[in-house]
Enzyme design. Structure first.
Site, PDB file in Angstrom:
ATOM      1  CG  ASP A   1      -7.309   3.686  -0.547  1.00 49.41           C
ATOM      2  OD1 ASP A   1      -7.770   4.654  -1.169  1.00 49.41           O
ATOM      3  OD2 ASP A   1      -7.923   3.087   0.352  1.00 49.41           O
TER       4      ASP A   1
ATOM      5  CG  ASP B   1     -10.232   5.366   1.689  1.00 48.51           C
ATOM      6  OD1 ASP B   1     -10.934   5.904   0.824  1.00 48.51           O
ATOM      7  OD2 ASP B   1     -10.440   4.225   2.155  1.00 48.51           O
TER       8      ASP B   1
ATOM      9  CG  ASP C   1      -9.631   0.176   3.527  1.00 43.97           C
ATOM     10  OD1 ASP C   1     -10.480  -0.727   3.669  1.00 43.97           O
ATOM     11  OD2 ASP C   1      -9.879   1.237   2.923  1.00 43.97           O
TER      12      ASP C   1
END
Length: 636
Positions: A536, A338, A532
């Site tokens: 996600d 990410d 995080d």
């Protein structure tokens, strides 16, 4: 605490028994040396007492296993082999094996002591995290500071933390400055400076100043509680190697006992000198076979290696939820990131200032004043870039926020407009575009263009190092998935030299991309996803191994992940893979070493060249060496 006390007591008892039985064995040997005419029965009595003293626990475990129907274990093998060695001397033409029987049991107990020591070291490496659990919290109640259990503190209460005390709950500093020791959570030895407005997480130690903290989570949801929960369940997910060894031992032990019986009884049936003449020699070989075949080295060292690997990782701020994830992580060749909060800080900051009619300081000064009352992240970034704007005495009036455009205000008698290009068009101001990637904030003063400020999410200091280290480890593909704009995502990917970048994605799109990448993975290699945020969590669950940022990461991400990085440093990903590969390598070394030595001595024993001393080394010696090798996993 009770378990620790019992373990210490048991260890002391075993050491006393070991010393006394060794002394008795030596005294018995001296006595026999000076009394050569002793009968076989008398010799048995000389050696029986040290045997029972040192072998009591093993014989007891073997008997309990038989009663419970689970008698095919290492204690059962040791009991049969040593009792057989004690009795073989009564057979016609056989030599006595009394000292050998005592020595086998003696060395087996030495191996047990080494195992206990190694396991204690491994547990200590993980249980050091338990020291982060706070015992008390000091809460402000009714104008007094009172000591209460952390579990009794409610969200929003104010607690006082003095120098040397642990932070009991997660919260935000509302008064005071200090520095924090975060080593127990992050592995980072450099203290972190702390001031008003900073977030603090439970488990850290306050070093220098008194701080007042407003709690943001109750104790059950705090960082320290979650870490302890993760550590306590770390052995819940067994590695493939551990599962194999467990199943192997259940099948292997009965096979060994049957093979030993066949070795003792079948060959004498075909001996030229008759069954009775050959039975003693083949029984001796069968007893050696039993001692050699004991699977202690495998059953003990492999789980111990993984336990040590998890402990070594925890010391570096990497929490692994189970040894099974060590297996998977060691074979990762695709890492998917990410962007926001993982490779970048997830916080807006001023990246560039391009003035037209003012200098950079004045342009920031005016923009920060206009954004004085704004709660937007861009406003916070502008105020952070000019922190003294609230104390310089400039009067701010006629503040007008225009949705989707920006803010207009009168600052010290000048009309200042701060916003996007639509705001400038509405003001009738001719604006300039910027070559920098990021959010461009334009500023106009009294109807004239004053310049623009570029705001962007800052890339973490070690993100480049993280990607470079992964490629050094042989990771074949790095991918970034983000919901951010394409030009911003591409800029970050180019800076970090990430192979593939996909932007403007919804959570479902991320899962779809990961599904496609998983389908492309070659057999025997795996994919890791690092994130995080709450969005996600689905991808962290879907990946072969999910890695979450534990410092500022969302609860959902930490819950969904298999591995948690406590200091949010992406460079720890490569460190985690390196530790996993090292742990697997040590486990394999133990497996092949143990099997190799045992097979060699089993062959020698089967053809009559093996001795009981060789058997002792193949069992206890190999176990001790494998345990010491397993301890290397603790060092990381």
């Amino acid at each position: 605490m009770e378990n620790n006390r019992n373990h210490v007591h048991g260890g002391l008892k075993a050491k006393i028994a070991l010393i006394l039985s060794t002394a008795l064995l030596l005294a018995g040997a001296v006595y026999v040396e000076h009394n050569c005419e002793l009968s076989t029965g008398a010799l048995l009595l000389v050696y029986l007492f040290p045997y029972l003293l040192i072998g009591y626990d093993t014989l007891k475990e073997a008997c309990e296993g038989i009663v419970e129907g689970d008698f095919f274990n290492e204690h059962f093998l040791m009991a049969i082999a040593t009792i057989g060695a004690l009795l073989i001397g009564f057979l016609p033409g056989a030599e006595t094996e009394f000292p050998e029987a005592v020595f086998v049991m003696l060395f087996f107990q030495v191996g047990e002591l080494f195992e206990g020591y190694a396991e204690g070291k491994s547990r200590d490496s993980i249980s050091h995290l338990m020291d982060i659990r706070p015992d008390v919290a000091y809460a402000e109640r009714n104008n007094q500071v009172v000591a209460v259990a952390p579990e009794q503190i409610q969200v929003g209460e104010i607690i006082v933390v003095r120098p040397g005390e642990k932070i009991p709950l997660d919260g935000k500093v509302i008064e005071g400055t200090s520095s924090l020791n975060t080593i127990a959570l992050t592995g980072e030895s450099v203290p972190r400076e702390l001031s008003v407005g900073d977030d603090v997480i439970s488990g850290c130690i306050n070093l220098t100043g008194v701080i007042r903290v407003r709690t943001t989570r109750n104790f059950g949801e705090s960082t320290v509680s979650k870490i302890i929960s993760l550590v306590e369940s770390a052995d819940a997910n067994k590695s493939r190697s551990e599962s194999f060894i467990t199943k192997f031992a259940r099948i292997y032990t009965p096979v060994v006992v049957i093979a030993a019986l066949l070795l003792a009884f079948v060959p004498p049936m075909f001996a030229g000198n008759g069954f009775a003449g050959a039975f003693t020699a083949w029984l001796h070989r069968a007893l050696i076979f039993l001692v050699v075949s004991c699977p202690c080295a495998l059953v003990i060292s492999v789980p111990l290696t993984f336990f040590g690997g998890i402990g070594g990782a925890s010391r570096k701020g990497i929490l692994v939820k189970g040894s099974g994830y060590m297996d998977t992580l060691s074979k990762v060749d695709t890492v998917v990131f990410d962007k926001t909060g993982t490779l970048t800080h997830g916080e807006f900051a001023v990246e560039a200032v391009h003035p037209e009619t003012f200098d950079e300081n004045e342009l920031l000064h005016l923009a920060a004043h206009v954004e004085h009352f704004s709660t937007h992240p861009i406003g916070e970034a502008l105020r952070a870039a000019f922190p003294n704007e609230a104390a310089d005495g400039c009067e701010i009036t006629d503040v007008e926020e225009i949705a989707g455009h920006g803010i207009r205000a009168c600052v010290a008698g000048r009309t200042v407009a701060v916003g996007n290009s639509k705001m400038m068009d509405a003001e009738g101001v001719k604006w300039r575009d910027c070559h920098c990637v990021g959010t461009v904030v334009h500023v106009a003063v009294d109807g004239k263009y004053a310049g623009h400020i570029v705001i962007n999410d800052r890339v973490k200091e070690d993100s480049m190092e993280a990607v470079t280290a992964l490629k050094r480890l042989g990771v074949k593909k790095t991918v970034m998935l983000t919901g951010d704009r394409k030009e911003v995502a591409r800029d970050v990917a180019d800076k970090l030299k990430i192979d593939v970048c996909h932007a403007e994605l919804l959570p479902a799109d991320k899962v779809e991309h990961v599904e496609r990448l998983l389908a492309e993975q070659p057999a025997g290699s795996y994919l890791a996803f690092v994130g995080d945020g709450i969005n996600d969590a689905p991808v962290l669950k879907r990946a072969d191994v999910g890695i979450a940022m534990g410092g500022l990461g969302s609860d959902a991400a930490i819950e969904a992940a298999d591995i948690v990085l406590m200091d949010d440093q992406p460079s720890k990903i490569a460190e985690a893979i390196r530790l996993a590969r090292r742990t697997i390598r040590i486990a394999r070394e133990n497996i092949w070493f143990a099997i190799g030595v045992k097979v060699a001595i089993l062959i020698l024993a089967s053809v009559g060249l093996g001795t009981m001393w060789m058997a002792v080394f193949a069992d206890v010696g190999v176990t001790v060496l494998a345990v010491f090798n397993a301890l290397r996993a603790l060092k990381g």
